[in-house]
Design an enzyme around this catalytic site. Sequence first.
Site, PDB file in Angstrom:
ATOM      1  CB  CYS A 222      -8.762  -9.424   1.557  1.00 15.58           C
ATOM      2  SG  CYS A 222      -7.828  -8.202   0.644  1.00 15.58           S
TER       3      CYS A 222
ATOM      4  CG  HIS B  69      -3.695  -5.253  -8.256  1.00 16.52           C
ATOM      5  ND1 HIS B  69      -4.851  -4.967  -7.551  1.00 16.52           N
ATOM      6  CD2 HIS B  69      -3.062  -6.206  -7.555  1.00 16.52           C
ATOM      7  CE1 HIS B  69      -4.895  -5.744  -6.473  1.00 16.52           C
ATOM      8  NE2 HIS B  69      -3.811  -6.506  -6.454  1.00 16.52           N
TER       9      HIS B  69
ATOM     10  CD  GLN C  83      -3.061  -0.668   0.038  1.00 17.09           C
ATOM     11  OE1 GLN C  83      -3.132   0.435  -0.498  1.00 17.09           O
ATOM     12  NE2 GLN C  83      -3.857  -1.666  -0.309  1.00 17.09           N
TER      13      GLN C  83
END
Length: 390
Positions: free
Chosen positions: A329, A204, A182
């Site tokens: 997630c 991504h 991140q």
Amino acid sequence: MARPPIYMDHNATTPVDPRVVEAMLPAFGEHFGNAASKTHPYGWAAAKLVERARESIAAGLGAHPEGVIFTSGATEANNLAIKGGAWPLRARGDHIVTVATEHKAVLDPCERLAQEGFSVTVLPVDRQGRVTPEQVALALEPRTVLVSVMLANNEIGTLQPVDEIARICRQRGVLVHCDATQAVGKVPIDLDALGVDLLSCSAHKLYGPKGVGALLIRQRMPRLRLAPLFDGGGHEQGMRSGTLNVPGIVGFAKALELALADLTEESARLAALRDRLRDAITARLPGVIENGHPTERLANTLNLSFEGVDGAALLVGLREVAVSSGSACTSAEAKPSHVLAAIGRPKALAAASVRFSLGRRNTVEEVDAVADAVVREVKRLRSGSPLWKS
Ligand SMILES: *Cc1c(COP(=O)(O)O)cnc(C)c1O
């Protein structure tokens, strides 16, 4: 037709930048070769694209090109660092240290090692999500072989004091890994200065393609060798077999170049949008709690808990915004976020939390529209709710 929702879930994934798509195209067409084919120009051309990307990524993150191991993403990079790092050291020690707010792609490989007989210390964090270097120092034992601490948290954006933690680990001869997924492209990173041995990242999350990432290995003597996760052709110095994803790797490098080119300006813009969003919501609603650290945090991430609101109902009501509750997630399991639990939020409040993660294409107008929608929905749910008394 209904307008598509405003996208504010950039910590889950980002759209691929059109300039990245453009850069990738030749690797699908003219330069389609296998980068491991040494006997003809198709292979040489593909290998050249990969090596150019490797050099660019290394330069952008203060690493050496030989220390860039391409993977399928950060999940694989974390597994390679943690299992591949700990396994060969088993004779020396069987203790590893990590932190309660890590991503599942760190916690689960540690759990796997625990099943194999390693002992794992999971350090708690404070109410802002920080672990201290002193906590890590106290957790180290003579048999500790690996410490894994993330740079920036995906749910609440809190930054960890990784450089100080790395210094302590180096002094004690303990391998240190950092999941920087991140942080890469959002905060400046210099692997050499940060001092971690291993650093994971993923394209991504920074406007690159899905399915490609890297594990960076800091150069040191003797060179660090990791046990590979799978056996095969011996690509990536034997640490990651498998035909290289040439278009993905080219796109990853381009995405990183673009993110680093205007990192400072974009961070300032996102921080202003984030604060505007928070202020527009908290000025009109009582009972809103911000999760994360007030200053040591990512510019793009805002995590808010709404007292007296059912979290599932809130997300259903917020159809015009694409955000996540808890962690994207794990939200398939509808379990309250382990990160919010770790910072001491009770279950009901954790469930009534929303993560807004802003990105490159978000505008002031979008921020204002999202704030209006949140205020409207929270007010609606609170009116007539037995959970809310004011
Ligand atoms: C997204 C993310 C991962 C997983 O990355 P993939 O490339 O999708 O496997 C790991 N760690 C953190 C902190 C993340 O945000």
